[in-house]
Motif scaffolding. Sequence first.
Motif, PDB file in Angstrom:
ATOM      1  N   SER A 105       7.926 -25.250  32.863  1.00 28.84           N
ATOM      2  CA  SER A 105       6.688 -25.474  32.117  1.00 28.84           C
ATOM      3  C   SER A 105       5.501 -24.862  32.839  1.00 28.84           C
ATOM      4  N   ALA A 106       4.393 -24.757  32.120  1.00 25.82           N
ATOM      5  CA  ALA A 106       3.160 -24.212  32.687  1.00 25.82           C
ATOM      6  C   ALA A 106       2.348 -25.272  33.425  1.00 25.82           C
ATOM      7  N   ALA A 127       9.844 -20.745  36.655  1.00 27.94           N
ATOM      8  CA  ALA A 127       9.153 -20.626  35.371  1.00 27.94           C
ATOM      9  C   ALA A 127       7.678 -20.971  35.525  1.00 27.94           C
ATOM     10  N   LEU A 128       7.390 -22.006  36.304  1.00 25.19           N
ATOM     11  CA  LEU A 128       6.006 -22.396  36.580  1.00 25.19           C
ATOM     12  C   LEU A 128       5.228 -21.231  37.187  1.00 25.19           C
ATOM     13  N   GLN A 129       5.849 -20.536  38.131  1.00 26.67           N
ATOM     14  CA  GLN A 129       5.210 -19.365  38.744  1.00 26.67           C
ATOM     15  C   GLN A 129       5.098 -18.216  37.744  1.00 26.67           C
ATOM     16  N   GLY A 162       1.611 -28.486  39.901  1.00 29.74           N
ATOM     17  CA  GLY A 162       1.670 -27.275  39.103  1.00 29.74           C
ATOM     18  C   GLY A 162       0.830 -27.393  37.842  1.00 29.74           C
ATOM     19  N   ASP A 163      -0.082 -26.445  37.655  1.00 30.39           N
ATOM     20  CA  ASP A 163      -0.939 -26.415  36.462  1.00 30.39           C
ATOM     21  C   ASP A 163      -1.616 -25.051  36.452  1.00 30.39           C
ATOM     22  N   ILE A 164      -1.304 -24.219  35.456  1.00 37.00           N
ATOM     23  CA  ILE A 164      -1.845 -22.857  35.451  1.00 37.00           C
ATOM     24  C   ILE A 164      -3.362 -22.820  35.313  1.00 37.00           C
TER      25      ILE A 164
END
Length: 341
Positions: free
Chosen positions: A156-157, A133-135, A254-256
């Motif tokens: 999550s993003a 989902a992160l990807q 992870g952090d868009i």
Amino acid sequence: MPNDYAIYDAGTVVLQSGAALRDCKLAYKTFGKLNAKKDNVVVYPTWYSGQHYDNEWLVGAGMALDPDKYFIIIPNMLGNGLSSSPSNMPEPYNASRFPQVTPYDNVRLQHRLVHDELGIERVKLVIGWSMGALQTFHWGCLYPEMVERILPFCGSAKCSRHNFVFLEGVKAALTADAAWNNGWYKEKPARGLRAMARVYAGWGFSQTFYREELDLKVLGFSSLEDFLVAFWEGFFLPKDANNLLTMLWTWQNGDISRNEVFKGDFHKALGAIKALAYVMPGQTDLYFPPEDSAIEVKHMPRAKLIPMPSIWGHFAGGPGTNPEDVKFLDRHVQALLDTPV
């Protein structure tokens, strides 16, 4: 497991960290055929410790992700043992010398596979569970003109502060094993892997799952201890410790918005997702609670929040553990695919 996948040779890939991943290899598996218009493409990234085999439960004839209709690409995350990883990288960047890899690095590499290698300009759907989902969120914000729909579920993003702390416990349990030896172990750190599994066991399923004894009544284990050993320890013991820690670092970072495109502006990154989106948190997910998803959806222009009404916690989203949750998810995947963009 059969060697049923392809390898994209990406050459030297310069990562966000500045490190160079030489002779970088991206393992991937495809289902179905690319149509003449090249507009039937689904991208379905893997999750923490999972490989493409572990995604196949959501793909099949008669399901929303039907290979007779769609060309489905499952790219394996860097660090998962099939794509370039600590366990398969030659010296000097093997084992604990393997460079730190972000989700952004993964998705940029996946884009090269999809766009440059396979010649695909449009993606009908990007979908993923957990780290998948992160990807998925990354695909949406980094390639808004390419991606038509996204469906991140139980993920999550951005790695929340609470999620980061949980992962610190996992990491501490694994690396406390004397056999760990700073990543230069000669035999697998089995005690650390077993300890890590027990930390995970308290988080993967919900309190209600345990209260109602679904580990015994549905999954068929003989006792709680049997569940902890056979299910959880059995899940992690076959996996390489350095690989797990590489992917754990990827998850924690992870952090868009953590890239040169958005420069840390998380709301701007969410707002850049033009895709039609179903964001589907697990109602009782202890890693990724629905309230985090609600905050994300508020900043996404075309997103709908659809919590999964399940007591299976994070495992409501996979890997195909509860048939009722699979049906609920599959129904919404179909609905999203059927919705005009």
